[in-house]
Design an enzyme around this catalytic site. Sequence first.
Site, PDB file in Angstrom:
ATOM      1  N   GLY A 142       8.925 -32.224   9.894  1.00  0.00           N
ATOM      2  CA  GLY A 142       8.388 -33.257   9.003  1.00  0.00           C
ATOM      3  C   GLY A 142       9.156 -34.542   9.154  1.00  0.00           C
ATOM      4  O   GLY A 142       9.914 -34.728  10.100  1.00  0.00           O
ATOM      5  N   ASN A 143       8.947 -35.460   8.229  1.00  0.00           N
ATOM      6  CA  ASN A 143       9.684 -36.720   8.266  1.00  0.00           C
ATOM      7  C   ASN A 143       9.967 -37.188   6.845  1.00  0.00           C
ATOM      8  O   ASN A 143       9.546 -36.557   5.883  1.00  0.00           O
ATOM      9  CB  ASN A 143       8.902 -37.773   9.069  1.00  0.00           C
ATOM     10  CG  ASN A 143       7.547 -38.055   8.457  1.00  0.00           C
ATOM     11  OD1 ASN A 143       7.461 -38.587   7.356  1.00  0.00           O
ATOM     12  ND2 ASN A 143       6.488 -37.673   9.144  1.00  0.00           N
ATOM     13  N   ARG A 144      10.682 -38.282   6.727  1.00  0.00           N
ATOM     14  CA  ARG A 144      11.208 -38.709   5.426  1.00  0.00           C
ATOM     15  C   ARG A 144      10.231 -39.527   4.590  1.00  0.00           C
ATOM     16  O   ARG A 144      10.603 -40.035   3.546  1.00  0.00           O
ATOM     17  CB  ARG A 144      12.440 -39.603   5.628  1.00  0.00           C
ATOM     18  CG  ARG A 144      13.659 -38.904   6.114  1.00  0.00           C
ATOM     19  CD  ARG A 144      14.710 -39.984   6.345  1.00  0.00           C
ATOM     20  NE  ARG A 144      15.885 -39.467   7.004  1.00  0.00           N
ATOM     21  CZ  ARG A 144      16.931 -38.974   6.356  1.00  0.00           C
ATOM     22  NH1 ARG A 144      16.930 -38.936   5.048  1.00  0.00           N
ATOM     23  NH2 ARG A 144      17.967 -38.533   7.027  1.00  0.00           N
ATOM     24  N   SER A 145       8.994 -39.711   5.033  1.00  0.00           N
ATOM     25  CA  SER A 145       8.104 -40.601   4.283  1.00  0.00           C
ATOM     26  C   SER A 145       7.779 -40.034   2.899  1.00  0.00           C
ATOM     27  O   SER A 145       7.382 -38.881   2.773  1.00  0.00           O
ATOM     28  CB  SER A 145       6.810 -40.802   5.073  1.00  0.00           C
ATOM     29  OG  SER A 145       5.937 -41.589   4.309  1.00  0.00           O
ATOM     30  N   ALA A 199       3.161 -41.633   7.906  1.00  0.00           N
ATOM     31  CA  ALA A 199       4.048 -41.375   9.033  1.00  0.00           C
ATOM     32  C   ALA A 199       3.519 -40.108   9.694  1.00  0.00           C
ATOM     33  O   ALA A 199       3.630 -39.016   9.140  1.00  0.00           O
ATOM     34  CB  ALA A 199       5.477 -41.186   8.550  1.00  0.00           C
TER      35      ALA A 199
END
Length: 411
Positions: free
Chosen positions: A207-210, A281
């Site tokens: 995943g990512n930090r968005s 994102a």
Amino acid sequence: MRILLGVGGGVAAYKAVLLLRLLREAGHRVRVVPTASALRFVGAPTWEALSGEPATCEVFDDVPHVPHVALGQEADLVVVAPATADLLARAASGRADDLLTSALLTARCPVVMAPAMHSEMWEHPATVANVATLRGRGVHVVEPASGRLTGADTGPGRLPEPEEIARVALEVAAGRSEPAAQDLTGVRVVVSAGGTREPVDPVRFLGNRSSGRQGVELARAARARGAAVTLVAANLASPPAFDAAAPGPPVQVVDVETTAQLREAVRAAAREADVVVMAAAVADFRPAQAPTAKIKKVAGQAPAPIALVENPDVLAELAAQRLRPGQVVVGFAAETGDEDGGVLDHGRAKARRKGADLLAVNAVGEGVGFAVDDNHVTVVDRDGATVLEVGGTKREVADGLWDAVVKLLPG
Ligand code: CTP
């Protein structure tokens, strides 16, 4: 500012404790007025310790100060959270059978009520009529969020997150909830927000930090300006709440998790849309295989590498093949800058590569861009030329971006 925080008797009263902290940390004096049932969920010592003021539901406490009249008169803002079905009914019919409802009758300042109850209660014609009555009198009734309710059940009726209630309440108090320009009336927009997750196995993901906040603000701002909005929401940090009193149709929220789901949802909505904004994102890669059983560690053995395959570029596809003639396509470019160039160099190159009409370039990294309140973007066109620079809250950035989009719409 002097804030009166009314607390109704529901399980969500625990969230009002966090709301109290947020309002105090923002520098305001807060007097908590719980109902008798609220005190069965969270006791007076909690409210008193955190507010530094007495917390009672009784009209006959401290009579020399006539609190049932003075509290409402002295308040600069009244926030009621959670507002139960019963409390809405009492407020709508002008009852004054406890300290909170009495204060509601004497308050002449902005009043914000955040309802929380089971979906059946929220949708009951009696509650619908009470909310309409209160709104008709200028009370700002926040739309409840959809999601997990008290038990395992889900649906509309959940109290929005304390940060969200604080934001709306302070905006209302500052008079910033003035009707926005209706320059997107009749315009259909799709906004993607959040960050996609790609399963590694049934319990893990890439995943990512968005947090999705910029995308949610874009949806809110578009709604306030009259647009019909579809929000494709990928794993948002908190459930989005939208102001039901704003003009235009309610925001359609489509929840997705993976890039494939996001692509399908965005493209489905984009077939009917005048504008598509890809604020999500999107994961560029996904594991080539996601086993249906959990990957186990084997003592002493190095883990097997995870092979990745590339995801489709949703934005570039939409830009290359417009799903509706004349559709405006907008992207975001989250950049850190590196030895090959700064944030804007990478952003301009990306704009030329992707072919979107507008690309909002912003710097990201630890403490910048993700999950923070403010943002700063440089909007460039498909040749990489600067169209606009806008900084401030994510809502201000959203409005700046819509200003640029409006200029590209026919007529
Ligand atoms: N985007 C997309 N599909 C992808 C990757 C990104 O639609 N598979 C969109 C994002 O929603 C955003 C824009 O493309 O609007 C730019 O995203 P970003 O991650 O900054 O760009 P990438 O193309 O992934 O480039 P890189 O990661 O190499 O910087």
